[in-house]
Scaffold this motif. Structure first.
Motif, PDB file in Angstrom:
ATOM      1  N   GLY A  52      21.872  18.800 -10.536  1.00  0.00           N
ATOM      2  CA  GLY A  52      21.971  19.545 -11.787  1.00  0.00           C
ATOM      3  C   GLY A  52      20.692  20.305 -12.107  1.00  0.00           C
ATOM      4  N   MET A  53      19.560  19.664 -11.892  1.00  0.00           N
ATOM      5  CA  MET A  53      18.273  20.329 -12.140  1.00  0.00           C
ATOM      6  C   MET A  53      18.084  21.512 -11.195  1.00  0.00           C
ATOM      7  SD  MET A  53      16.028  16.919 -12.924  1.00  0.00           S
ATOM      8  CE  MET A  53      14.476  17.755 -13.057  1.00  0.00           C
ATOM      9  N   ARG A  54      18.521  21.343  -9.954  1.00  0.00           N
ATOM     10  CA  ARG A  54      18.419  22.430  -8.967  1.00  0.00           C
ATOM     11  C   ARG A  54      19.327  23.604  -9.362  1.00  0.00           C
ATOM     12  NH1 ARG A  54      21.545  23.843  -5.053  1.00  0.00           N
ATOM     13  NH2 ARG A  54      22.772  21.939  -5.117  1.00  0.00           N
ATOM     14  N   VAL A  55      20.573  23.300  -9.733  1.00  0.00           N
ATOM     15  CA  VAL A  55      21.528  24.334 -10.130  1.00  0.00           C
ATOM     16  C   VAL A  55      21.031  25.079 -11.371  1.00  0.00           C
ATOM     17  CG1 VAL A  55      23.854  24.689 -11.070  1.00  0.00           C
ATOM     18  CG2 VAL A  55      23.537  23.228  -9.066  1.00  0.00           C
ATOM     19  N   LEU A  56      20.548  24.345 -12.357  1.00  0.00           N
ATOM     20  CA  LEU A  56      20.046  24.983 -13.576  1.00  0.00           C
ATOM     21  C   LEU A  56      18.769  25.776 -13.312  1.00  0.00           C
ATOM     22  CD1 LEU A  56      20.767  22.133 -16.150  1.00  0.00           C
ATOM     23  CD2 LEU A  56      22.056  24.264 -15.814  1.00  0.00           C
ATOM     24  N   GLY A  57      17.936  25.285 -12.404  1.00  0.00           N
ATOM     25  CA  GLY A  57      16.731  26.022 -12.022  1.00  0.00           C
ATOM     26  C   GLY A  57      17.068  27.356 -11.376  1.00  0.00           C
ATOM     27  N   ARG A  58      18.073  27.340 -10.501  1.00  0.00           N
ATOM     28  CA  ARG A  58      18.541  28.586  -9.877  1.00  0.00           C
ATOM     29  C   ARG A  58      19.073  29.553 -10.928  1.00  0.00           C
ATOM     30  NH1 ARG A  58      22.007  25.981  -5.869  1.00  0.00           N
ATOM     31  NH2 ARG A  58      23.663  26.964  -7.058  1.00  0.00           N
ATOM     32  N   ALA A  59      19.788  29.012 -11.906  1.00  0.00           N
ATOM     33  CA  ALA A  59      20.334  29.861 -12.977  1.00  0.00           C
ATOM     34  C   ALA A  59      19.212  30.509 -13.782  1.00  0.00           C
ATOM     35  CB  ALA A  59      21.252  29.048 -13.883  1.00  0.00           C
ATOM     36  N   LYS A  60      18.141  29.763 -14.042  1.00  0.00           N
ATOM     37  CA  LYS A  60      16.999  30.320 -14.779  1.00  0.00           C
ATOM     38  C   LYS A  60      16.371  31.480 -14.005  1.00  0.00           C
ATOM     39  CE  LYS A  60      15.473  26.250 -17.347  1.00  0.00           C
ATOM     40  NZ  LYS A  60      14.401  25.269 -17.512  1.00  0.00           N
ATOM     41  N   ILE A  61      16.208  31.288 -12.702  1.00  0.00           N
ATOM     42  CA  ILE A  61      15.620  32.346 -11.868  1.00  0.00           C
ATOM     43  C   ILE A  61      16.507  33.584 -11.887  1.00  0.00           C
ATOM     44  CG2 ILE A  61      15.059  33.001  -9.485  1.00  0.00           C
ATOM     45  CD1 ILE A  61      14.185  30.005  -9.111  1.00  0.00           C
ATOM     46  N   ARG A  62      17.796  33.385 -11.683  1.00  0.00           N
ATOM     47  CA  ARG A  62      18.739  34.507 -11.662  1.00  0.00           C
ATOM     48  C   ARG A  62      18.787  35.207 -13.018  1.00  0.00           C
ATOM     49  NH1 ARG A  62      20.437  38.744  -9.727  1.00  0.00           N
ATOM     50  NH2 ARG A  62      22.656  39.173  -9.831  1.00  0.00           N
ATOM     51  N   ALA A  63      18.776  34.436 -14.098  1.00  0.00           N
ATOM     52  CA  ALA A  63      18.791  35.024 -15.435  1.00  0.00           C
ATOM     53  C   ALA A  63      17.558  35.897 -15.656  1.00  0.00           C
ATOM     54  CB  ALA A  63      18.865  33.927 -16.491  1.00  0.00           C
ATOM     55  N   SER A  64      16.423  35.423 -15.187  1.00  0.00           N
ATOM     56  CA  SER A  64      15.191  36.199 -15.300  1.00  0.00           C
ATOM     57  C   SER A  64      15.304  37.510 -14.518  1.00  0.00           C
ATOM     58  CB  SER A  64      14.019  35.362 -14.780  1.00  0.00           C
ATOM     59  OG  SER A  64      12.843  36.112 -14.788  1.00  0.00           O
ATOM     60  N   GLU A  65      15.918  37.444 -13.343  1.00  0.00           N
ATOM     61  CA  GLU A  65      16.089  38.646 -12.516  1.00  0.00           C
ATOM     62  C   GLU A  65      16.969  39.697 -13.185  1.00  0.00           C
ATOM     63  OE1 GLU A  65      15.823  36.376  -8.166  1.00  0.00           O
ATOM     64  OE2 GLU A  65      17.766  37.062  -8.911  1.00  0.00           O
ATOM     65  N   VAL A  66      17.987  39.247 -13.916  1.00  0.00           N
ATOM     66  CA  VAL A  66      18.915  40.197 -14.541  1.00  0.00           C
ATOM     67  C   VAL A  66      18.586  40.458 -16.009  1.00  0.00           C
ATOM     68  CG1 VAL A  66      20.789  39.697 -12.938  1.00  0.00           C
ATOM     69  CG2 VAL A  66      20.660  38.426 -15.080  1.00  0.00           C
ATOM     70  N   GLY A  67      17.534  39.822 -16.518  1.00  0.00           N
ATOM     71  CA  GLY A  67      17.071  40.087 -17.876  1.00  0.00           C
ATOM     72  C   GLY A  67      17.871  39.432 -18.980  1.00  0.00           C
ATOM     73  N   VAL A  68      18.323  38.207 -18.731  1.00  0.00           N
ATOM     74  CA  VAL A  68      19.074  37.459 -19.747  1.00  0.00           C
ATOM     75  C   VAL A  68      18.302  36.189 -20.096  1.00  0.00           C
ATOM     76  CG1 VAL A  68      21.222  36.205 -20.212  1.00  0.00           C
ATOM     77  CG2 VAL A  68      21.292  38.333 -18.924  1.00  0.00           C
ATOM     78  N   ASP A  69      18.121  35.963 -21.389  1.00  0.00           N
ATOM     79  CA  ASP A  69      17.498  34.719 -21.834  1.00  0.00           C
ATOM     80  C   ASP A  69      18.555  33.628 -21.887  1.00  0.00           C
ATOM     81  OD1 ASP A  69      14.931  35.780 -22.190  1.00  0.00           O
ATOM     82  OD2 ASP A  69      15.459  36.524 -24.191  1.00  0.00           O
ATOM     83  N   ILE A  70      18.213  32.453 -21.340  1.00  0.00           N
ATOM     84  CA  ILE A  70      19.165  31.353 -21.346  1.00  0.00           C
ATOM     85  C   ILE A  70      18.493  30.065 -21.805  1.00  0.00           C
ATOM     86  CG2 ILE A  70      20.561  32.330 -19.486  1.00  0.00           C
ATOM     87  CD1 ILE A  70      19.368  30.136 -17.634  1.00  0.00           C
ATOM     88  N   ALA A  71      19.324  29.147 -22.225  1.00  0.00           N
ATOM     89  CA  ALA A  71      18.907  27.766 -22.445  1.00  0.00           C
ATOM     90  C   ALA A  71      19.758  26.936 -21.492  1.00  0.00           C
ATOM     91  CB  ALA A  71      19.161  27.351 -23.886  1.00  0.00           C
ATOM     92  N   THR A  72      19.145  25.955 -20.858  1.00  0.00           N
ATOM     93  CA  THR A  72      19.900  25.103 -19.944  1.00  0.00           C
ATOM     94  C   THR A  72      20.062  23.718 -20.551  1.00  0.00           C
ATOM     95  OG1 THR A  72      17.887  24.490 -18.737  1.00  0.00           O
ATOM     96  CG2 THR A  72      19.161  26.351 -17.874  1.00  0.00           C
ATOM     97  N   LEU A  73      21.220  23.135 -20.282  1.00  0.00           N
ATOM     98  CA  LEU A  73      21.536  21.812 -20.813  1.00  0.00           C
ATOM     99  C   LEU A  73      22.036  20.932 -19.677  1.00  0.00           C
ATOM    100  CD1 LEU A  73      23.638  23.116 -23.822  1.00  0.00           C
ATOM    101  CD2 LEU A  73      21.302  22.255 -23.951  1.00  0.00           C
ATOM    102  N   LEU A  74      21.365  19.817 -19.447  1.00  0.00           N
ATOM    103  CA  LEU A  74      21.795  18.816 -18.473  1.00  0.00           C
ATOM    104  C   LEU A  74      22.327  17.651 -19.300  1.00  0.00           C
ATOM    105  CD1 LEU A  74      21.911  17.871 -15.488  1.00  0.00           C
ATOM    106  CD2 LEU A  74      19.640  16.908 -15.824  1.00  0.00           C
ATOM    107  N   GLU A  75      23.638  17.435 -19.233  1.00  0.00           N
ATOM    108  CA  GLU A  75      24.291  16.447 -20.079  1.00  0.00           C
ATOM    109  C   GLU A  75      25.025  15.415 -19.229  1.00  0.00           C
ATOM    110  OE1 GLU A  75      24.149  16.435 -23.437  1.00  0.00           O
ATOM    111  OE2 GLU A  75      23.060  18.326 -23.608  1.00  0.00           O
ATOM    112  N   ALA A  76      25.404  14.316 -19.856  1.00  0.00           N
ATOM    113  CA  ALA A  76      26.202  13.285 -19.196  1.00  0.00           C
ATOM    114  C   ALA A  76      27.472  13.078 -20.000  1.00  0.00           C
ATOM    115  CB  ALA A  76      25.424  11.978 -19.102  1.00  0.00           C
ATOM    116  N   GLY A  77      28.587  12.881 -19.294  1.00  0.00           N
ATOM    117  CA  GLY A  77      29.853  12.623 -19.963  1.00  0.00           C
ATOM    118  C   GLY A  77      31.009  13.233 -19.202  1.00  0.00           C
TER     119      GLY A  77
END
Length: 130
Positions: A52-77
């Motif tokens: 999950g941390m790896r997937v969300l980290g990739r999303a942060k990098i990609r979001a930065s590349e395309v100019g979108v601000d994101i918040a990531t949430l790692l949840e359980a359930g």
């Protein structure tokens, strides 16, 4: 506009993440990307958290590349319950999900997938990306 996208790192959910970047840009929305560790995966909990941390980290990098601000949430359930609860808490205007179009496990028997359940129970717009 608050937008939630759920991802598990699989190709169909990665398509949803890519779609969510364009959606967030078009509607000038706040994008929350969620990765949920299911209680069914308890024996692989540490592995799933790292993934999950790896997937969300990739999303942060990609979001930065395309100019979108994101918040990531790692949840359980349970994925559908966790996403629906987050949508309520964040007053989401839209939930974006990926779907492979296939049902697996219990969904084959019960006739409902995560995306089906969210689509039927969400109080906001739901976009399913295939």
């Amino acid at each position: 506009m608050n937008i939630i996208v759920g991802t598990d790192g699989k190709p169909h959910s990665e398509k949803a993440v890519e779609f969510s970047f364009a959606y967030a840009k078009a509607f000038r929305g706040t994008l929350y990307i969620m990765y949920i560790v299911s209680p069914k995966a308890q024996e692989d909990k540490d592995k799933n958290i790292k993934n999950g941390m790896r997937v969300l980290g990739r999303a942060k990098i990609r979001a930065s590349e395309v100019g979108v601000d994101i918040a990531t949430l790692l949840e359980a359930g349970e994925p559908q319950d966790t996403i629906l609860l987050a949508a309520e808490k964040l007053d989401a205007d839209c939930i974006i999900l990926g779907s492979s179009g296939e049902k697996s496990g219990l969904a084959k028997i019960m006739g409902s997938s995560v995306s089906d359940t969210i689509f039927k129970n969400a109080n906001c717009t739901v976009v399913v990306v295939r």
